[in-house]
Design a protein around this motif. Structure first.
Motif, PDB file in Angstrom:
ATOM      1  N   LEU A 230      -2.113  33.188  67.295  1.00 40.44           N
ATOM      2  CA  LEU A 230      -0.716  33.598  67.376  1.00 40.44           C
ATOM      3  C   LEU A 230      -0.211  33.398  68.803  1.00 40.44           C
ATOM      4  O   LEU A 230       0.865  32.847  69.034  1.00 40.44           O
TER       5      LEU A 230
ATOM      6  N   SER B  63      15.298  42.407  43.702  1.00 42.47           N
ATOM      7  CA  SER B  63      14.301  41.335  43.689  1.00 42.47           C
ATOM      8  C   SER B  63      12.965  41.821  43.124  1.00 42.47           C
ATOM      9  O   SER B  63      11.909  41.278  43.421  1.00 42.47           O
TER      10      SER B  63
ATOM     11  N   SER C  21      15.016  34.079  49.137  1.00 39.96           N
ATOM     12  CA  SER C  21      14.637  34.192  47.722  1.00 39.96           C
ATOM     13  C   SER C  21      15.224  35.464  47.139  1.00 39.96           C
ATOM     14  O   SER C  21      15.657  35.510  45.998  1.00 39.96           O
ATOM     15  N   LYS C  22      15.290  36.503  47.979  1.00 39.16           N
ATOM     16  CA  LYS C  22      15.893  37.756  47.539  1.00 39.16           C
ATOM     17  C   LYS C  22      17.371  37.553  47.200  1.00 39.16           C
ATOM     18  O   LYS C  22      17.858  37.995  46.178  1.00 39.16           O
TER      19      LYS C  22
ATOM     20  N   GLY D 168      14.671  35.678  64.634  1.00 31.72           N
ATOM     21  CA  GLY D 168      13.718  36.755  64.877  1.00 31.72           C
ATOM     22  C   GLY D 168      12.736  36.964  63.742  1.00 31.72           C
ATOM     23  O   GLY D 168      12.220  38.063  63.545  1.00 31.72           O
ATOM     24  N   ARG D 169      12.492  35.933  62.953  1.00 32.87           N
ATOM     25  CA  ARG D 169      11.554  36.045  61.830  1.00 32.87           C
ATOM     26  C   ARG D 169      10.768  34.755  61.721  1.00 32.87           C
ATOM     27  O   ARG D 169      11.191  33.730  62.234  1.00 32.87           O
ATOM     28  N   SER D 170       9.668  34.808  60.997  1.00 36.35           N
ATOM     29  CA  SER D 170       8.938  33.576  60.735  1.00 36.35           C
ATOM     30  C   SER D 170       9.673  32.817  59.631  1.00 36.35           C
ATOM     31  O   SER D 170      10.467  33.398  58.892  1.00 36.35           O
ATOM     32  N   THR D 171       9.392  31.525  59.535  1.00 35.28           N
ATOM     33  CA  THR D 171      10.029  30.713  58.499  1.00 35.28           C
ATOM     34  C   THR D 171       9.723  31.257  57.103  1.00 35.28           C
ATOM     35  O   THR D 171      10.570  31.258  56.215  1.00 35.28           O
ATOM     36  N   THR D 172       8.511  31.751  56.928  1.00 38.60           N
ATOM     37  CA  THR D 172       8.151  32.349  55.637  1.00 38.60           C
ATOM     38  C   THR D 172       9.021  33.554  55.320  1.00 38.60           C
ATOM     39  O   THR D 172       9.496  33.729  54.200  1.00 38.60           O
ATOM     40  N   GLN D 173       9.252  34.372  56.354  1.00 41.54           N
ATOM     41  CA  GLN D 173      10.081  35.554  56.122  1.00 41.54           C
ATOM     42  C   GLN D 173      11.512  35.169  55.819  1.00 41.54           C
ATOM     43  O   GLN D 173      12.180  35.819  55.024  1.00 41.54           O
TER      44      GLN D 173
ATOM     45  N   PHE E 240       9.006  43.402  63.040  1.00 40.89           N
ATOM     46  CA  PHE E 240       8.419  42.079  62.838  1.00 40.89           C
ATOM     47  C   PHE E 240       6.897  42.065  62.919  1.00 40.89           C
ATOM     48  O   PHE E 240       6.241  41.714  61.955  1.00 40.89           O
TER      49      PHE E 240
ATOM     50  N   SER F 200      11.238  23.115  56.503  1.00 46.58           N
ATOM     51  CA  SER F 200      10.286  24.043  57.115  1.00 46.58           C
ATOM     52  C   SER F 200       9.189  23.330  57.916  1.00 46.58           C
ATOM     53  O   SER F 200       8.600  23.924  58.805  1.00 46.58           O
TER      54      SER F 200
ATOM     55  N   TYR G 166       7.428  37.070  45.545  1.00 46.99           N
ATOM     56  CA  TYR G 166       7.438  36.418  46.851  1.00 46.99           C
ATOM     57  C   TYR G 166       8.245  37.202  47.887  1.00 46.99           C
ATOM     58  O   TYR G 166       7.992  37.097  49.077  1.00 46.99           O
TER      59      TYR G 166
ATOM     60  N   SER H 221      12.391  32.480  54.304  1.00 43.22           N
ATOM     61  CA  SER H 221      12.484  32.047  52.909  1.00 43.22           C
ATOM     62  C   SER H 221      12.327  33.207  51.935  1.00 43.22           C
ATOM     63  O   SER H 221      12.935  33.199  50.865  1.00 43.22           O
ATOM     64  N   ALA H 222      11.565  34.228  52.318  1.00 42.73           N
ATOM     65  CA  ALA H 222      11.500  35.431  51.465  1.00 42.73           C
ATOM     66  C   ALA H 222      12.860  36.114  51.415  1.00 42.73           C
ATOM     67  O   ALA H 222      13.322  36.561  50.366  1.00 42.73           O
TER      68      ALA H 222
END
Lengths: 370, 138
Positions: free
Chosen positions: B10, A116, B89-90, B78-83, A247, B64, A121, B85-86
């Motif tokens: 947070l 990637s 994307s990978k 165990g991750r944020s929604t952004t993570q 995390f 989302s 991103y 999606s990252a």
């Protein structure tokens, strides 16, 4: 050109099957950077530039049938005047749930973020650490096997790749044959370890050095000339990566060695360590990189028998690609949305061989995926 | 000062998640699978493609912006929604995976899961009805 036609043909073939689905995804990195006065780093200088690392890419993939997928990635790089190029075009055969075989032009799995690399991103940096990731080639024409499975709570992934590579730019041309690379990655909850070993027969030619080598061929004993010249010589790549990701915070690193014994270029060892925190939408991080070549000149026994002036020239040629630099980067990522990240970083490089290369670079980036 | 503010916001996020939202995993009523939290995690990250009985899985996400998505991502993945999606994307851009289809809300999720024996999704527990089956996640 041929790959484009193949791809269009594949896409068309895919669209005529009953349950065909063509997926279009894309990503973009808009990166602006400038160095402190009179410095230059990673292609940037002291005037702001938007084109060094910016890129736009479209990926098209379609299911040829239940088992076979065709994928093409068209990338337009700012450093290449946004001239679009099919950097990847391959077919993937999903043999089982665990095993897939891809053939065509694909990414060579050298590094942890190889696959990637262009998708800003997907990582916390503006760009992956250059000391490690800046290699002369990244794509392979050939075949790759991907196997993944579990062993208890360990999750592992094995990649085997074979083929050829070629890369040419204004400065050099490199060709590799008989490329073989094996990668093993294992993950246990927050811990990940990755090892890679690769080899190839490569020929590397720097255009500006061609007259020098033509002249050396006249004066050097053939054995020594053969040792120095890069001509179909076996090179080896070894890499190890570790990561702890809890995390709220993470720390990871990679170390690599690139060595082609029978050439004038010395072994290069590079590593980085990066650590960061995830605080809401913010990911501040720090990255420390080192790139260092072997200090000792090569072929000393043979060279020491030559006239002193020639010795000096040969040691000079050997040191052209010497590295001894450390880099520190402070970076910040902000997750603007689930498909947009904003980033900024400051990078300070110190070159122990040539102070004139010391530089400070500031970059801003917008990464987008869709 | 800034950092303090983030930590506070947070903490508030976590507080609101644990006190208001209770997200449950749902499947088609005919599906008798028992899954661990790890199974669900692997299914939604594209690492496991079959239920324990060998039937193919079709994971379905909420968009989302939907409240259950954030809860599911942080509690189960165990991750944020952004993570997340990252992460996808990978996989997408390396040709290794296709992210789960997304639906707008709980009722769209119920409709899709109620009509597909292979589907697995999640909704707010208050939205559960008899057309889908809630499976306990250990």
């Amino acid at each position: 050109m041929k790959t484009i036609k193949t791809l269009i043909a594949l896409a068309c073939a895919a669209s005529f099957t009953a349950n065909a689905e063509v997926r279009i995804n894309g990503f973009a990195n808009l990166v602006a950077g400038m160095t402190s006065s009179d410095d230059s780093l990673y292609g940037y200088d002291d005037k702001i530039s938007f084109s060094e690392e910016s890129l736009f890419a479209i990926q098209i993939s379609g299911d040829v049938n239940d088992k076979v997928t065709a994928t093409g990635q068209l990338v337009a790089r700012g450093s290449d005047d946004y001239d679009p190029d099919f950097e990847w075009a391959y077919l993937t055969y999903q043999a089982t749930d665990n095993l897939s075989i891809s053939a065509g032009r694909l990414r060579l799995p050298l590094f942890r973020y190889s696959s990637s690399l262009d998708v800003g991103y997907s990582y916390h940096w503006v760009a992956p650490p250059e000391s490690v990731y800046d290699v002369a080639f990244n794509n392979l024409d050939g075949i790759r096997l991907d196997y993944s499975n579990y062993a208890g709570d360990w999750e592992y992934n094995i990649q085997l790749a074979a083929g050829t590579y070629e890369n040419e730019n204004d400065v050099f041309v490199i060709e590799g044959k008989d490329v073989l690379a094996a990668t093993v990655e294992a993950t246990y909850e927050y811990f990940k370890v990755r090892a890679v070993i690769g080899r190839s027969k490569s020929t590397f030619s720097v255009f500006q050095l061609e007259p020098v080598f033509a002249q050396l061929e006249q004066v050097l004993p053939p054995g020594l000339f053969g040792n120095l010249q890069s001509d179909n010589d076996t090179g080896q790549f070894i890499g190890l990566g570790l990561e702890v990701d809890k995390f709220d915070w993470f720390i990871s690193g990679e170390i690599t060695s690139v060595d082609t014994p029978d050439t004038y270029i010395k072994e290069d060892i590079a590593y980085y360590v990066t650590a960061g925190m995830r605080v809401g939408k913010f990911t501040p991080s720090i990255t420390y990189q080192v790139k260092e070549s072997d200090d000792d000149p090569k072929f000393v026994d043979q060279i020491s028998q030559l006239p002193v002036a020639l010795q000096a020239q040969l040691y000079g040629v050997q040191s052209l690609f010497d590295d001894d630099e450390t880099t520190i980067t402070l970076g910040l990522r902000y997750d603007y949305d689930t498909n947009i990240a904003l980033k900024a970083d400051v990078t300070k490089l110190e070159d122990d061989l040539n102070e004139a290369n010391d530089a400070t670079l500031v970059r801003f980036a917008v990464n987008y995926v869709f | 000062m800034l950092a303090k503010h983030f930590v506070l916001s947070l903490a508030l996020t976590f507080f609101s998640v644990s006190s208001f939202a209770d997200v449950v995993v749902i499947v088609h009523p005919s599906n008798s699978a028992t899954l661990s939290a790890k199974n669900v995690q692997r299914i939604f990250l594209g690492k496991e493609k079959k239920f324990p009985d060998g039937k193919e899985t079709i994971p379905v996400n909420q968009i989302s912006d939907a409240a259950p998505r954030g809860t599911f991502d942080s509690n189960v993945l165990g991750r944020s929604t952004t993570q997340v999606s990252a992460y996808w994307s990978k996989l997408v851009f390396t040709g290794k995976g296709i992210p789960p289809k997304e639906v707008d809300n709980d009722s769209a999720m119920i409709e899709i899961v109620a009509n597909n024996p292979n589907a697995i999704g999640y909704i707010d527990s208050s939205a559960v009805n008899s057309s889908v089956k809630v499976i306990p996640v250990n």
